[in-house]
Design an enzyme around this catalytic site. Structure first.
Site, mmCIF file in Angstrom:
data_model
loop_
_atom_site.group_PDB
_atom_site.id
_atom_site.type_symbol
_atom_site.label_atom_id
_atom_site.label_comp_id
_atom_site.label_asym_id
_atom_site.label_seq_id
_atom_site.Cartn_x
_atom_site.Cartn_y
_atom_site.Cartn_z
ATOM 1 N N HIS A 69 2.293 1.685 -3.489
ATOM 2 C CA HIS A 69 1.254 2.173 -4.407
ATOM 3 C C HIS A 69 0.993 3.661 -4.201
ATOM 4 O O HIS A 69 0.664 4.374 -5.152
ATOM 5 C CB HIS A 69 -0.044 1.396 -4.218
ATOM 6 N N ARG A 126 0.836 -1.208 0.000
ATOM 7 C CA ARG A 126 0.000 0.000 0.000
ATOM 8 C C ARG A 126 0.871 1.260 0.000
ATOM 9 O O ARG A 126 0.546 2.244 -0.669
ATOM 10 C CB ARG A 126 -0.930 0.001 1.219
#
Length: 194
Positions: free
Chosen positions: A17, A14
């Site tokens: 990203h 995460r």
């Protein structure tokens, strides 16, 4: 990512990203108890204390009543900063006292906020459950993160060594933890428990 411990892989994905830079994964640094401490705090409904509104607005996985608190716009902050001889971000941390014990802290912007928090802890202040330390920039960010890593208080932490970091990455780490915490029947190690 497979070189990271299982419990950190989803969080790291995460964070990667959020910035679009897979090459940051090896620069992640954490204490062994970070994931379990952060998840336990979130599952218990602990507040999430953040240094800037950008993180507060980036936290999308709200559940279980985990209040997200950012005090940087509190009207007392400007005069506190002057009186303490510090930045507004650091002065805002001085207002966390009543919520800090057992909280999850996410700092994604201001190195001075992280330094102030560590000084507060060293002076015997309330201890958070875990700290996400991603201050960003060329002035003191590296030093603040290294101070977190070497802090003698042993507060579980996750940080990104170097000058990279930021609110988007800090919010992504919090969102990953909240997502994991919301899953019934799965421990932080991925083992299903009954």
């Amino acid at each position: 990512m497979s070189s990271l411990p299982f419990d950190l892989q989803e969080i790291a994905i995460r964070v990667v990203h959020a910035c679009g830079m897979p090459e940051i994964a090896p620069a992640l640094s954490w204490s062994p108890a970070f994931v379990s401490a952060a998840l336990a705090a979130l599952r218990a409904g602990a507040p999430i204390l953040v240094d800037v509104q950008m993180i507060a607005h980036g936290i999308i996985c709200r559940q279980k009543g985990n209040q997200v608190l950012c005090t940087v716009n509190d009207p007392r902050v400007p005069s506190l900063a002057i009186n303490l001889g510090t930045t507004r971000s650091a002065a805002a941390v001085s207002l966390w006292h009543e919520w800090l014990n057992g909280a999850l802290v996410a700092i994604g912007n201001a190195p001075t906020a992280l330094f102030y928090l560590l000084e507060h802890l060293a002076a015997g202040g309330p201890q958070p459950a875990a700290i996400i330390g991603f201050p960003v920039g060329f002035v003191s960010a590296v030093e603040a993160k290294e101070a977190l890593i070497s802090h003698p208080g042993n507060v579980p932490y996750l940080t990104l060594r170097g000058c990279r970091g930021g609110s988007a990455m800090a919010a992504a780490a919090v969102n990953a933890l909240l997502d994991i915490a919301a899953r019934p029947g799965q421990s932080e190690t991925g083992v299903w428990v009954y």
